[in-house]
Design a protein around this motif. Structure first.
Motif, short mmCIF file in Angstrom:
data_model
loop_
_atom_site.label_atom_id
_atom_site.label_comp_id
_atom_site.label_asym_id
_atom_site.label_seq_id
_atom_site.Cartn_x
_atom_site.Cartn_y
_atom_site.Cartn_z
N GLU A 121 0.84 -1.20 0.00
CA GLU A 121 0.00 0.00 0.00
C GLU A 121 0.88 1.25 0.00
OE1 GLU A 121 -3.34 2.30 2.72
OE2 GLU A 121 -2.64 0.33 3.36
N GLY A 151 2.18 2.09 -3.30
CA GLY A 151 1.20 2.41 -4.32
C GLY A 151 0.75 1.22 -5.15
N SER A 207 -4.57 -0.32 -3.03
CA SER A 207 -5.33 0.84 -2.56
C SER A 207 -6.58 0.38 -1.82
CB SER A 207 -5.74 1.72 -3.75
OG SER A 207 -4.62 2.18 -4.43
#
Length: 117
Positions: A21, A24, A27
């Motif tokens: 997370e 990236g 999500s």
């Protein structure tokens, strides 16, 4: 599902899921109490991330490539530098695959010699 269930279903620690997370790659939605909530689509995504990491790609490259893998027919990243970088990574993956394939053949030959059929 919460992070524990995703961890159990994918075999990836909650710590790594939080790292993905942070990088990236995932999500999750946040509930009112702040807990992460993952939908069903995150299970194969985590497996895909693990597979790409095991192939030797960095999280930076995976972050850039994941959208393309979801829709391989469209080119969202036409920049020549990006394409060149992915081609280089693909070449490195192919070399590793060839090396692993040769090792697998050698192990098979060794096992065949040990265990007569």
């Amino acid at each position: 599902m919460r992070i524990k269930e995703l961890s159990d279903r994918t075999g990836v620690s909650a710590r790594l899921l939080r790292y993905y997370e942070e990088q990236g790659l995932l999500s999750p939605r946040r509930e009112e109490n702040g807990y992460r909530h993952y939908d069903e689509a995150q299970v194969p995504r985590v497996q895909q991330i693990r597979s790409l990491l095991n192939a030797g790609l960095t999280t930076e490259i995976i972050r850039a490539v994941l959208p393309c893998l979801a829709d391989a027919a469209s080119s969202r990243y036409p920049a020549p530098d990006f394409v060149s970088r992915i081609r280089e990574e693909r070449g490195r993956m192919a070399e590793r695959f060839e090396f692993l394939s040769k090792n697998l053949q050698a192990i098979d030959a060794y096992l065949d010699a040990l265990v007569p059929q």
